[in-house]
Design an enzyme around this catalytic site. Sequence first.
Site, PDB file in Angstrom:
ATOM      1  N   ARG A   1       4.748  -5.096   6.391  1.00 30.93           N
ATOM      2  CA  ARG A   1       5.413  -4.536   7.536  1.00 30.93           C
ATOM      3  C   ARG A   1       4.864  -5.372   8.879  1.00 30.93           C
ATOM      4  NH1 ARG A   1       4.728  -0.028   4.159  1.00 30.93           N
ATOM      5  NH2 ARG A   1       6.417   0.410   3.144  1.00 30.93           N
TER       6      ARG A   1
ATOM      7  N   GLU B   1      -8.340   4.104  -2.152  1.00 34.90           N
ATOM      8  CA  GLU B   1      -8.721   5.229  -2.745  1.00 34.90           C
ATOM      9  C   GLU B   1      -8.505   5.457  -4.102  1.00 34.90           C
ATOM     10  OE1 GLU B   1      -4.386   6.862  -0.866  1.00 34.90           O
ATOM     11  OE2 GLU B   1      -6.076   5.672  -0.173  1.00 34.90           O
TER      12      GLU B   1
END
Length: 181
Positions: free
Chosen positions: A69, A106
Amino acid sequence: MAAGPEGKLQLVQRHVRAFPDFPKKGILFRDICPILKSPAALTAVTDLFEEHVRSHQLQVDLIVGLDARGFLFGPLLAQRLGVGFVLVRKKGKLPGATVSVAYDLEYGSAEVEIQEDAVAPGQKVLIIDDLLATGGTLLAACELMKRQQADIQGCMVVIELRDLKGADRLKPHNIFSLLQY
């Protein structure tokens, strides 16, 4: 279009959609797709980024955009500023000799890279992406720029998720975010 910075910011904010429980339960996803669909909102984002760079008198040689993006906003800002644009991509997506950095997520790890000759030592760079969450990807991009001996002028994002404290991980780099949640 709204003329002043506050009006532009409100326009951008109206074009961010929230999707609860995406991509998994408990996450409130902030979607920028409506910004891209609206020429006025996309222009407002570019205007606000440009106004920040100019008002802070940042000297920039290159805009560095993160996959994927950052590729949407970075070239528009680079064009406005009359500077080049450099891609930071996921590992294995760029031809030729590359420099890469691995970083933790994560749920695992990832790696980003740039072409070896994309940034020369001493060039002043501004790193751009759509979102700052935990800061892992932006931190990896900063590490790539350090390896290239670039002079990092700061990082810019459309949205910052403050509860995730990504900006803390990026210190001492300056972070500019249009919207904070």
